[in-house]
Design a protein around this motif. Sequence first.
Motif, PDB file in Angstrom:
ATOM      1  N   LEU A  19       0.837  -1.207   0.000  1.00 55.14           N
ATOM      2  CA  LEU A  19       0.000   0.000   0.000  1.00 55.14           C
ATOM      3  C   LEU A  19       0.867   1.251   0.000  1.00 55.14           C
ATOM      4  O   LEU A  19       0.534   2.247  -0.654  1.00 55.14           O
ATOM      5  N   ALA A  69      -5.170  -1.964   4.939  1.00 52.27           N
ATOM      6  CA  ALA A  69      -6.124  -1.014   4.359  1.00 52.27           C
ATOM      7  C   ALA A  69      -5.680   0.405   4.683  1.00 52.27           C
ATOM      8  O   ALA A  69      -5.050   0.655   5.717  1.00 52.27           O
ATOM      9  N   ASP A  71      -7.421   4.515   4.193  1.00 49.05           N
ATOM     10  CA  ASP A  71      -8.451   5.425   3.710  1.00 49.05           C
ATOM     11  C   ASP A  71      -7.703   6.606   3.109  1.00 49.05           C
ATOM     12  O   ASP A  71      -6.853   7.218   3.768  1.00 49.05           O
ATOM     13  N   GLY A  89     -10.905   6.676  -7.171  1.00 47.02           N
ATOM     14  CA  GLY A  89     -10.914   5.224  -6.980  1.00 47.02           C
ATOM     15  C   GLY A  89     -10.506   4.487  -8.241  1.00 47.02           C
ATOM     16  O   GLY A  89      -9.712   3.532  -8.198  1.00 47.02           O
ATOM     17  N   VAL A  92      -6.718   4.938  -8.732  1.00 44.19           N
ATOM     18  CA  VAL A  92      -5.933   4.108  -7.807  1.00 44.19           C
ATOM     19  C   VAL A  92      -5.989   2.644  -8.232  1.00 44.19           C
ATOM     20  O   VAL A  92      -4.959   1.952  -8.253  1.00 44.19           O
ATOM     21  N   LYS A  93      -7.170   2.159  -8.611  1.00 43.70           N
ATOM     22  CA  LYS A  93      -7.280   0.765  -9.058  1.00 43.70           C
ATOM     23  C   LYS A  93      -6.432   0.526 -10.304  1.00 43.70           C
ATOM     24  O   LYS A  93      -5.783  -0.519 -10.425  1.00 43.70           O
ATOM     25  N   ILE A 103      -5.960  -5.079  -5.091  1.00 45.59           N
ATOM     26  CA  ILE A 103      -6.707  -4.307  -4.094  1.00 45.59           C
ATOM     27  C   ILE A 103      -8.201  -4.395  -4.374  1.00 45.59           C
ATOM     28  O   ILE A 103      -8.625  -4.759  -5.467  1.00 45.59           O
ATOM     29  N   ARG A 104      -8.968  -4.030  -3.350  1.00 41.29           N
ATOM     30  CA  ARG A 104     -10.404  -3.780  -3.485  1.00 41.29           C
ATOM     31  C   ARG A 104     -10.643  -2.355  -3.038  1.00 41.29           C
ATOM     32  O   ARG A 104     -10.006  -1.867  -2.101  1.00 41.29           O
ATOM     33  N   TRP A 105     -11.580  -1.716  -3.714  1.00 40.95           N
ATOM     34  CA  TRP A 105     -11.944  -0.337  -3.391  1.00 40.95           C
ATOM     35  C   TRP A 105     -13.313  -0.343  -2.732  1.00 40.95           C
ATOM     36  O   TRP A 105     -14.246  -1.007  -3.207  1.00 40.95           O
ATOM     37  N   HIS A 117     -11.893   4.054   0.993  1.00 41.75           N
ATOM     38  CA  HIS A 117     -11.254   2.844   1.509  1.00 41.75           C
ATOM     39  C   HIS A 117     -10.613   2.020   0.396  1.00 41.75           C
ATOM     40  O   HIS A 117     -11.241   1.732  -0.616  1.00 41.75           O
ATOM     41  N   PHE A 118      -9.357   1.617   0.618  1.00 40.16           N
ATOM     42  CA  PHE A 118      -8.624   0.749  -0.287  1.00 40.16           C
ATOM     43  C   PHE A 118      -7.966  -0.335   0.572  1.00 40.16           C
ATOM     44  O   PHE A 118      -7.334  -0.024   1.570  1.00 40.16           O
ATOM     45  N   GLU A 119      -8.140  -1.601   0.157  1.00 44.33           N
ATOM     46  CA  GLU A 119      -7.581  -2.692   0.943  1.00 44.33           C
ATOM     47  C   GLU A 119      -6.931  -3.733   0.048  1.00 44.33           C
ATOM     48  O   GLU A 119      -7.317  -3.921  -1.100  1.00 44.33           O
TER      49      GLU A 119
END
Length: 125
Positions: A19, A69, A71, A89, A92-93, A103-105, A117-119
Amino acid sequence: MPGFSALSAERLATAHPDLQRLFNDVIQSQDCSILVGYRGEADQNLVCAAGKSNAPWPTSKHNCQPSHAVDAAPYPVDWADINRFREFGSFVKGRAAELGIAIRWGGDFTKLKDYDHFELVGEPT
């Protein structure tokens, strides 16, 4: 060229190295703020009580060290501009895909939209 404030850099330093690598890349093109990296028990309980998270302590990816994660929000932050969060988002993805970071947004969540939120995908180790 944008750069992180001392506070954003401090928050990002609590996150998983992937991250950190991702958002250090993102900041080169998109000005943003890191709002949260690691989140302790008291803060996690507060966000759950406020209805901003469905993950009670210690089940959030913010609750492990390093956190899985973060934020993050486009700077300056305007919580009313959801389209700007959607664009951020997507950006970033895209950067994550280019860097090979899965990652998941939170904007893609079906139950509780969490646009900042990004994890990392997968279980914390």
